[in-house]
Design a protein around this motif. Structure first.
Motif, PDB file in Angstrom:
ATOM      1  N   CYS A   9       0.816  -1.208   0.000  1.00  0.00           N
ATOM      2  CA  CYS A   9       0.000   0.000   0.000  1.00  0.00           C
ATOM      3  C   CYS A   9       0.849   1.257   0.000  1.00  0.00           C
ATOM      4  CB  CYS A   9      -1.012   0.019   1.137  1.00  0.00           C
ATOM      5  SG  CYS A   9      -0.548  -0.858   2.576  1.00  0.00           S
ATOM      6  N   PRO A  37       2.233   2.865  -2.578  1.00  0.00           N
ATOM      7  CA  PRO A  37       1.807   3.882  -3.563  1.00  0.00           C
ATOM      8  C   PRO A  37       0.604   4.689  -3.087  1.00  0.00           C
ATOM      9  CG  PRO A  37       2.084   1.739  -4.629  1.00  0.00           C
ATOM     10  CD  PRO A  37       2.268   1.515  -3.166  1.00  0.00           C
ATOM     11  N   ALA A  38      -0.366   3.998  -2.474  1.00  0.00           N
ATOM     12  CA  ALA A  38      -1.555   4.709  -2.000  1.00  0.00           C
ATOM     13  C   ALA A  38      -1.192   5.667  -0.877  1.00  0.00           C
ATOM     14  CB  ALA A  38      -2.615   3.713  -1.529  1.00  0.00           C
ATOM     15  N   ILE A  39      -0.315   5.223   0.029  1.00  0.00           N
ATOM     16  CA  ILE A  39       0.090   6.106   1.133  1.00  0.00           C
ATOM     17  C   ILE A  39       0.776   7.354   0.582  1.00  0.00           C
ATOM     18  CG2 ILE A  39       1.615   6.315   3.127  1.00  0.00           C
ATOM     19  CD1 ILE A  39       1.094   3.379   3.693  1.00  0.00           C
ATOM     20  N   PHE A  61       0.386   8.600  -2.348  1.00  0.00           N
ATOM     21  CA  PHE A  61      -0.630   9.393  -3.043  1.00  0.00           C
ATOM     22  C   PHE A  61      -1.385  10.287  -2.068  1.00  0.00           C
ATOM     23  CE2 PHE A  61      -5.038   9.921  -4.373  1.00  0.00           C
ATOM     24  CZ  PHE A  61      -4.882  10.464  -5.633  1.00  0.00           C
ATOM     25  N   PHE A  62      -1.885   9.704  -0.980  1.00  0.00           N
ATOM     26  CA  PHE A  62      -2.678  10.512  -0.055  1.00  0.00           C
ATOM     27  C   PHE A  62      -1.808  11.517   0.702  1.00  0.00           C
ATOM     28  CE2 PHE A  62      -5.640   7.008  -0.783  1.00  0.00           C
ATOM     29  CZ  PHE A  62      -6.746   7.758  -1.158  1.00  0.00           C
ATOM     30  N   LEU A  63      -0.552  11.138   0.955  1.00  0.00           N
ATOM     31  CA  LEU A  63       0.361  12.109   1.559  1.00  0.00           C
ATOM     32  C   LEU A  63       0.478  13.344   0.661  1.00  0.00           C
ATOM     33  CD1 LEU A  63       3.548  10.401   3.039  1.00  0.00           C
ATOM     34  CD2 LEU A  63       1.980  11.996   4.148  1.00  0.00           C
ATOM     35  N   LEU A  64       0.701  13.070  -0.616  1.00  0.00           N
ATOM     36  CA  LEU A  64       0.948  14.141  -1.579  1.00  0.00           C
ATOM     37  C   LEU A  64      -0.304  14.970  -1.837  1.00  0.00           C
ATOM     38  CD1 LEU A  64       3.602  14.629  -3.040  1.00  0.00           C
ATOM     39  CD2 LEU A  64       2.637  13.519  -5.046  1.00  0.00           C
ATOM     40  N   MET A  65      -1.421  14.277  -2.091  1.00  0.00           N
ATOM     41  CA  MET A  65      -2.629  14.964  -2.544  1.00  0.00           C
ATOM     42  C   MET A  65      -3.443  15.516  -1.385  1.00  0.00           C
ATOM     43  SD  MET A  65      -3.000  14.808  -5.900  1.00  0.00           S
ATOM     44  CE  MET A  65      -1.293  15.059  -6.225  1.00  0.00           C
ATOM     45  N   SER A  66      -3.436  14.855  -0.233  1.00  0.00           N
ATOM     46  CA  SER A  66      -4.346  15.265   0.833  1.00  0.00           C
ATOM     47  C   SER A  66      -3.640  15.806   2.065  1.00  0.00           C
ATOM     48  CB  SER A  66      -5.213  14.082   1.263  1.00  0.00           C
ATOM     49  OG  SER A  66      -5.857  13.535   0.145  1.00  0.00           O
ATOM     50  N   TYR A  67      -2.524  15.192   2.468  1.00  0.00           N
ATOM     51  CA  TYR A  67      -1.884  15.631   3.711  1.00  0.00           C
ATOM     52  C   TYR A  67      -0.952  16.808   3.493  1.00  0.00           C
ATOM     53  CZ  TYR A  67      -3.906  11.761   6.248  1.00  0.00           C
ATOM     54  OH  TYR A  67      -4.798  10.916   6.837  1.00  0.00           O
ATOM     55  N   LEU A  68      -0.261  16.793   2.376  1.00  0.00           N
ATOM     56  CA  LEU A  68       0.658  17.897   2.107  1.00  0.00           C
ATOM     57  C   LEU A  68      -0.053  19.256   2.078  1.00  0.00           C
ATOM     58  CD1 LEU A  68       3.676  17.758   1.843  1.00  0.00           C
ATOM     59  CD2 LEU A  68       3.455  17.748  -0.633  1.00  0.00           C
ATOM     60  N   PRO A  69      -1.260  19.357   1.474  1.00  0.00           N
ATOM     61  CA  PRO A  69      -1.944  20.661   1.483  1.00  0.00           C
ATOM     62  C   PRO A  69      -2.406  21.103   2.865  1.00  0.00           C
ATOM     63  CG  PRO A  69      -2.769  19.314  -0.302  1.00  0.00           C
ATOM     64  CD  PRO A  69      -1.921  18.417   0.561  1.00  0.00           C
TER      65      PRO A  69
END
Lengths: 289, 302
Positions: free
Chosen positions: A2, A4-6, A8-16
């Motif tokens: 998992c 890649p998914a982690i 992805f969400f780090l980049l798209m959702s947590y980083l902002p």
């Protein structure tokens, strides 16, 4: 697996998320995030005193409540009625047709609305004229937009939603229904005492999901129906997302947009927690988490 | 006994009344779902003159394919848009589906110790978000994706909803099967590709369709991140431009040597809509049953 998914969400959702710091500064493009002046709660103060926050909150919640209440009622009614019908071909065809609007982009939804509502050529005005009534100026008349938006929402989402409920009804044990019929229950009683209670858990889960998003608008729907610059309608149609989008794309007021987003996320978070807590009290097996 | 059978067939008054109401109500509602599409199609085939005289109509009063001729007069733009949308849809769906499947599978393995924490990590993003402005800044200033098709491709890859859906599909496969494969010496990745993927084809079809539909209809990220001077823009954004900007239509009047006043403005908007939407609508009857299957599992599992 998992990873890649982690990522992805780090980049798209947590980083902002730390970017919400923007809400507390007076963002200036040239000096960047950390060079800009820290202003504390000034952005929020401005939103409250200008009345914008109140209007946006009211519109967003009122529209979502209408979507949730009318939408679910319509979806459940259609699912129950579908279940009562006998002709297989009729069920198949109508289900397909009702599902169709779910497949199109909001751009086309907006165009269809324009096709019907446009002052000069719209279908609505052609029809009004043909029975001798005066045409209506839809795009400058805020009063009718709540109806237009809710109807468009129902048009697009009812087919999808009613399939969810219909699928849930399919899971109902037919022996229970037959037993009730043998005991003399008529169709109304069957629906009232067996089908509706059976749908309760599905309804509660969906309700929780939609309550969680009650401060999130349906941006695509509003933006394409109303347009970006139709200020005449904003009192009746502006929601949090459209405001944030304008502050980003038209006014370049990044800080004000972020302040509204932060308010939306925090307030929305508390609504889900509260709703989940209430459901836990009422029926513990139906909670989200 | 006779009476019981009669009851089961639902011949009492309330059943008959409900059924009659059901046919009427659902029939009308389904018709309302279809008519707007016919309106767009009908308008796209109506001569512009007739539109300015009589307004939009379901049935063309004066049939004309002129709007389509103009739309295809300059095929490079529309073919380019189709290419962009198709490319993004195919690449995005393949990559996204693979990652969603992998994540969904590993998150339901009972022997994966961090599964609950990671599930929450993913689920939490639906509860709390940074909002559009920080997202925009991250995408443009950190990842430098302004004016890059990656900006449209990346955000649509997956969503918590799809991962949860995959998870609940995989849960229905008995864990004993993976256990025994493991004992036979298969590695985790091999179990996933050789065993789990073939067993979850309906799930993959459903989730893949969700992702693909999202990409086909995508316009939001395209509008945020692709500037107007990009050569080709995704189909829905192309449609958006045709619908909202008179400039766009003026430009195509120059390139197709038609006087601006003769441009079929209204019917051209509708013709573009038909061209940009058509494939999805034609494809839809074939894929509908997978969608319904997917929604059904979602409804049962909650």
């Amino acid at each position: 697996m998992c990873v890649p998914a982690i990522l992805f969400f780090l980049l798209m959702s947590y980083l902002p998320m730390p970017g919400l710091y923007l809400a507390f500064i007076n963002y200036n493009y040239t000096s960047g995030i950390f060079g800009s002046q820290f202003v504390g709660f000034d952005n929020f103060k401005f939103l409250v005193t200008s009345g914008a926050l109140w209007k946006l909150t009211f519109n967003t919640i009122a529209y979502n409540l209408a979507f949730i209440l009318i939408g679910n009622t319509l979806q459940i009614s259609i699912a129950i009625l579908l279940n009562e019908l006998r002709k297989k071909w009729f069920k198949k065809i109508t289900q397909s047709l009702m599902f169709l609007p779910f497949f199109i982009s909001f751009v086309l939804v907006g165009l269809i609305a324009y096709n019907i509502l446009s002052y000069d050529y719209g279908l609505l005005n052609s029809m009004l004229k043909s029975i001798g009534w005066d045409p209506v100026k839809t795009y400058s008349n805020p009063g009718i937009w709540p109806f237009i938006i809710v109807i468009t929402y129902l048009w697009q989402s009812t087919g999808y939603g009613s399939i969810v409920y219909f699928a849930a009804i399919m899971g109902l044990d037919s022996e229970i229904v037959e037993a009730a019929e043998i005991d003399g229950a008529n169709a109304l009683q069957r629906i009232r005492y067996i089908v509706l209670p059976w749908l309760k858990p599905t309804f509660i889960i969906l309700l929780l999901f939609s309550l969680g998003g009650i401060l999130r608008g349906n941006f695509g729907l509003f933006y394409n129906l109303v347009g970006a610059n139709n200020t005449a309608l904003f009192d009746a149609t502006d929601i949090i997302e459209t405001f944030v989008f304008r502050s980003l794309m038209n006014n370049f007021n990044f800080s004000l947009g972020s302040a509204v987003s932060l308010y939306q996320s925090v307030f929305g978070f508390f609504i889900v927690i509260t709703a989940n807590w209430l459901v836990k009290k009422a029926s513990p097996e139906n909670t989200l988490f | 006994m006779e009476q019981v059978i009669a009851r089961q067939r639902g011949t009492d008054f309330s059943s008959v009344a409900i059924r009659a109401f059901g046919y009427l109500f659902i029939g009308l509602f389904a018709l309302c779902c279809l008519l707007p599409f016919l309106l767009v199609l009908g308008t796209s085939l109506t001569a512009e003159k007739s539109i300015t005289l009589h307004g939009y109509n379901l049935w063309p009063k004066e049939f004309s394919t002129f709007a389509y001729k103009i739309v295809f007069e300059n095929p490079a733009v529309i073919i380019g848009s189709y290419g962009v949308t198709l490319g993004i849809t195919i690449v995005g769906t393949t990559v996204g589906l693979f990652i969603v499947a992998m994540t969904g599978y590993s998150l339901q393995r009972p022997d994966f110790p961090y599964r609950n924490r990671i599930s929450f990590f993913i689920y939490f993003t639906t509860l709390f978000q940074g909002g559009v402005v920080p997202f925009y800044l991250i995408m443009t200033q950190w990842l430098h994706l302004k004016d890059s098709y990656m900006a449209v491709l990346l955000p649509g890859l997956m969503s918590p909803f799809l991962i949860i859906m995959m998870k609940s599909f995989v849960t229905s496969i008995p864990h004993a099967i993976t256990e025994s494969a493991k004992m036979d010496g298969a590695g985790d990745f091999k179990i996933f590709t050789k065993l789990i993927l073939p067993m979850t084809t309906p799930a993959l079809a459903t989730i893949g369709l969700f992702i693909a539909l999202g990409y086909w209809n995508e316009w939001y990220n395209a509008m945020l991140f692709l500037s107007p001077d990009m050569k080709y823009r995704p189909l829905q954004l192309f449609l958006y431009n045709v619908v909202t900007s008179a400039d766009f239509i003026k430009n195509s009047s120059v390139s197709s040597n038609v006087q601006p006043r003769d441009m079929p403005l209204e019917s051209m908007k509708m013709a573009t809509a038909v061209v940009a939407t058509g494939p999805v609508i034609l494809f839809y009857p074939m894929v509908q049953k997978y969608f319904i299957k997917g929604i059904t599992v979602g409804a049962v599992k909650g």
